[in-house]
Enzyme design. Structure first.
Site, PDB file in Angstrom:
ATOM      1  N   TYR A  96       6.862  -6.345   9.955  1.00  0.00           N
ATOM      2  CA  TYR A  96       6.503  -5.708   8.677  1.00  0.00           C
ATOM      3  C   TYR A  96       7.478  -6.187   7.607  1.00  0.00           C
ATOM      4  O   TYR A  96       8.622  -5.780   7.540  1.00  0.00           O
ATOM      5  CB  TYR A  96       6.530  -4.182   8.774  1.00  0.00           C
ATOM      6  CG  TYR A  96       5.630  -3.583   9.827  1.00  0.00           C
ATOM      7  CD1 TYR A  96       4.514  -4.267  10.308  1.00  0.00           C
ATOM      8  CD2 TYR A  96       5.879  -2.316  10.349  1.00  0.00           C
ATOM      9  CE1 TYR A  96       3.691  -3.706  11.272  1.00  0.00           C
ATOM     10  CE2 TYR A  96       5.051  -1.741  11.304  1.00  0.00           C
ATOM     11  CZ  TYR A  96       3.971  -2.447  11.773  1.00  0.00           C
ATOM     12  OH  TYR A  96       3.162  -1.887  12.724  1.00  0.00           O
TER      13      TYR A  96
ATOM     14  N   HIS B 233       4.596  -5.919  20.488  1.00  0.00           N
ATOM     15  CA  HIS B 233       3.596  -5.666  19.439  1.00  0.00           C
ATOM     16  C   HIS B 233       2.226  -6.261  19.786  1.00  0.00           C
ATOM     17  O   HIS B 233       1.195  -5.642  19.609  1.00  0.00           O
ATOM     18  CB  HIS B 233       4.112  -6.257  18.117  1.00  0.00           C
ATOM     19  CG  HIS B 233       3.535  -5.617  16.903  1.00  0.00           C
ATOM     20  ND1 HIS B 233       4.154  -5.663  15.684  1.00  0.00           N
ATOM     21  CD2 HIS B 233       2.405  -4.925  16.701  1.00  0.00           C
ATOM     22  CE1 HIS B 233       3.423  -5.021  14.791  1.00  0.00           C
ATOM     23  NE2 HIS B 233       2.352  -4.575  15.380  1.00  0.00           N
TER      24      HIS B 233
ATOM     25  N   LEU C  91      -6.365   6.972  10.244  1.00  0.00           N
ATOM     26  CA  LEU C  91      -7.175   7.239   9.045  1.00  0.00           C
ATOM     27  C   LEU C  91      -8.034   6.021   8.699  1.00  0.00           C
ATOM     28  O   LEU C  91      -8.482   5.886   7.558  1.00  0.00           O
ATOM     29  CB  LEU C  91      -6.253   7.580   7.864  1.00  0.00           C
ATOM     30  CG  LEU C  91      -5.381   8.825   8.075  1.00  0.00           C
ATOM     31  CD1 LEU C  91      -4.327   8.950   6.980  1.00  0.00           C
ATOM     32  CD2 LEU C  91      -6.251  10.075   8.116  1.00  0.00           C
ATOM     33  N   GLY C  92      -8.250   5.168   9.680  1.00  0.00           N
ATOM     34  CA  GLY C  92      -9.075   3.978   9.427  1.00  0.00           C
ATOM     35  C   GLY C  92      -8.505   3.149   8.290  1.00  0.00           C
ATOM     36  O   GLY C  92      -9.241   2.633   7.449  1.00  0.00           O
TER      37      GLY C  92
HETATM   38  P1  ATR Z   1      -2.015   2.457   9.125  1.00  0.00           P
HETATM   39  O1  ATR Z   1      -1.683   3.023  10.477  1.00  0.00           O
HETATM   40  O2  ATR Z   1      -2.440   1.042   9.225  1.00  0.00           O
HETATM   41  O3  ATR Z   1      -0.972   2.736   8.093  1.00  0.00           O
HETATM   42  P2  ATR Z   1      -3.791   4.685   8.460  1.00  0.00           P
HETATM   43  O4  ATR Z   1      -2.705   5.586   8.859  1.00  0.00           O
HETATM   44  O5  ATR Z   1      -5.116   4.820   9.127  1.00  0.00           O
HETATM   45  O6  ATR Z   1      -3.364   3.173   8.653  1.00  0.00           O
HETATM   46  O7  ATR Z   1      -4.032   4.740   6.905  1.00  0.00           O
HETATM   47  C1  ATR Z   1      -3.048   4.449   5.962  1.00  0.00           C
HETATM   48  C2  ATR Z   1      -3.669   4.523   4.590  1.00  0.00           C
HETATM   49  O8  ATR Z   1      -4.137   5.850   4.376  1.00  0.00           O
HETATM   50  C3  ATR Z   1      -2.719   4.207   3.471  1.00  0.00           C
HETATM   51  O9  ATR Z   1      -3.387   3.386   2.547  1.00  0.00           O
HETATM   52  C4  ATR Z   1      -2.397   5.578   2.854  1.00  0.00           C
HETATM   53  O10 ATR Z   1      -2.229   5.467   1.481  1.00  0.00           O
HETATM   54  P3  ATR Z   1      -0.939   6.131   0.727  1.00  0.00           P
HETATM   55  O11 ATR Z   1       0.199   5.269   1.079  1.00  0.00           O
HETATM   56  O12 ATR Z   1      -1.342   6.054  -0.688  1.00  0.00           O
HETATM   57  O13 ATR Z   1      -0.814   7.524   1.256  1.00  0.00           O
HETATM   58  C5  ATR Z   1      -3.647   6.368   3.155  1.00  0.00           C
HETATM   59  N1  ATR Z   1      -3.379   7.805   3.374  1.00  0.00           N
HETATM   60  C6  ATR Z   1      -2.524   8.354   4.253  1.00  0.00           C
HETATM   61  N2  ATR Z   1      -2.592   9.699   4.220  1.00  0.00           N
HETATM   62  C7  ATR Z   1      -3.506  10.005   3.264  1.00  0.00           C
HETATM   63  C8  ATR Z   1      -4.020  11.218   2.734  1.00  0.00           C
HETATM   64  N3  ATR Z   1      -3.619  12.389   3.207  1.00  0.00           N
HETATM   65  N4  ATR Z   1      -4.961  11.140   1.745  1.00  0.00           N
HETATM   66  C9  ATR Z   1      -5.381   9.947   1.270  1.00  0.00           C
HETATM   67  N5  ATR Z   1      -4.938   8.754   1.732  1.00  0.00           N
HETATM   68  C10 ATR Z   1      -4.003   8.781   2.699  1.00  0.00           C
END
Ligand code: ATR
Length: 349
Positions: free
Chosen positions: A67, A134, A215-216
């Site tokens: 990252y 990873h 959260l997709g």
């Molecule tokens: P990853 O594991 O790849 O980070 P994820 O957890 O499925 O993926 O989703 C992350 C995304 O959800 C991010 O773009 C985050 O945006 P922010 O950094 O702006 O929060 C978004 N996200 C996380 N929690 C959220 C919430 N409660 N409402 C809206 N968006 C959210």
């Protein structure tokens, strides 16, 4: 409303695997703070966010050397200063590199050791709590990579071993060399292919399950609106599910999530996370966020109660036909192509 903000919601603790690792039942994915989801966010704000997470009981922090590369570990390392290190469970990963500008996956013992030592330095800690491979290096038997990880445990450089995006057979073979404490995989309402084989194998072996992108990648939270905010540095732009030909179909899934969330009195993010939390007490979702209000909301998901009828309805809307497009583009390695050669064929060079 209070629960929606996560107020008064206590984050429970849970065991990951059978070796003694205990983490917060919801973790924090730190990737988006530094990489892949648009430009890096200001260090100061992200350190404040990490401290807020830890103070709120979200103590399981997830990063990786890729990252940034490297900058996310440096950021997390800064956030651990001032006595925070002792309050968290620190997970990082090795195995993906961009040597000479080319993406490579490496599980070679010398590489594993060098990667671990470099991560310890960047994080500025003596020991990594959970060290994941990873992506699996399919050029060599998993036993070879595991042999070096086992040595790192014996030397006290890492406490527990994890795998990410590994197939059932690779998990089984790795676990026979040294117990695996956690397998990290994408598991959410719209990514459920792991349910057939990988999840049952983890459960049979007593391995904890860490669900990334619950959260997709933000789509289950914000639907198509999320795409409006994509900047040039956002790799989601290139993922099959967000391409116009698939998006039109996938929007329907988001719309159903919004409807059901309304009936449950929670937000779409909370519904999506609650679905993962309801998969069992061996499952820890690690939503990624860069915003305190979203982190609070995600904690609030722990208070959302889903009935068996709610779960059945969600399972219906999150079926394989409800989603169009793969999780990744074909050149990105996943658990589906993570089997390694048999140990008997291995000749070290
Ligand atoms: P990853 O594991 O790849 O980070 P994820 O957890 O499925 O993926 O989703 C992350 C995304 O959800 C991010 O773009 C985050 O945006 P922010 O950094 O702006 O929060 C978004 N996200 C996380 N929690 C959220 C919430 N409660 N409402 C809206 N968006 C959210």
């Amino acid at each position: 409303m209070a629960a929606e903000q996560g107020e008064g919601v206590k984050v429970p603790r849970m065991k990951l695997g059978s070796q003694g690792l205990e983490v917060s039942a919801q973790g924090l994915g730190c990737m988006g703070m530094s990489a892949f989801y648009g430009p890096p966010k200001p260090d100061g704000d992200m350190i404040t966010l990490i401290h807020h997470a830890v103070d709120s009981g979200v103590t399981f922090l997830d990063t990786s050397d890729i990252y940034g590369p490297h900058t996310n570990e440096i950021l997390v390392g800064k956030a651990l200063k001032g006595g925070v290190r002792e309050r968290v469970e620190l997970a990082t990963k090795f195995g993906i590199s961009f040597a000479d500008g080319k993406r490579d996956i490496c599980g070679d013992p010398a590489y594993v050791r060098a990667a671990c030592e470099a991560s310890l330095k960047r994080l500025d800690v003596d020991c990594i709590d959970l060290y994941y491979q990873h992506r699996v290096d399919t050029r060599l038997p998993i036993e070879i990579t595991m042999g070096e990880l086992k040595k790192l445990v014996e030397e006290g450089k890492i406490k527990y071993i994890g795998l990410s995006e590994a197939s059932a057979s690779t998990i089984r073979r790795a676990h026979a060399v040294h117990p695996i404490s956690a397998v990290q995989l994408e598991w959410s309402l719209w990514s459920r292919d792991v349910e057939e084989d990988v999840i049952p194998t983890c459960r049979e072996l007593g391995i904890g399950i860490v669900a990334y992108s619950p959260l997709g990648r933000g789509f289950l939270s914000s639907g198509p609106k999320m795409l409006e905010d994509f900047t040039n540095g956002d790799f989601r732009k290139y993922l099959p599910r967000f391409q116009a030909e698939n998006l039109e179909h996938n929007i329907k899934l988001y719309e159903r999530i919004v409807e059901i969330a309304e009936t449950k009195g929670c937000t779409p993010s909370q519904l999506a996370l609650a679905w993962v939390h309801h998969q069992g007490n061996d499952v820890c979702p690690i939503p990624g966020t860069t915003k305190i209000e979203n982190l609070n909301q995600n904690i609030g998901a722990l208070s959302v109660k889903l009935t068996p009828e709610d779960m059945a309805e969600l399972e219906k809307i999150g079926s394989a036909d409800a989603v169009k497009g793969d999780r990744y583009s074909p050149d990105m390695r996943t658990w589906k192509d993570s089997d390694t050669p048999p140990l008997s064929t291995w000749k070290a060079v």
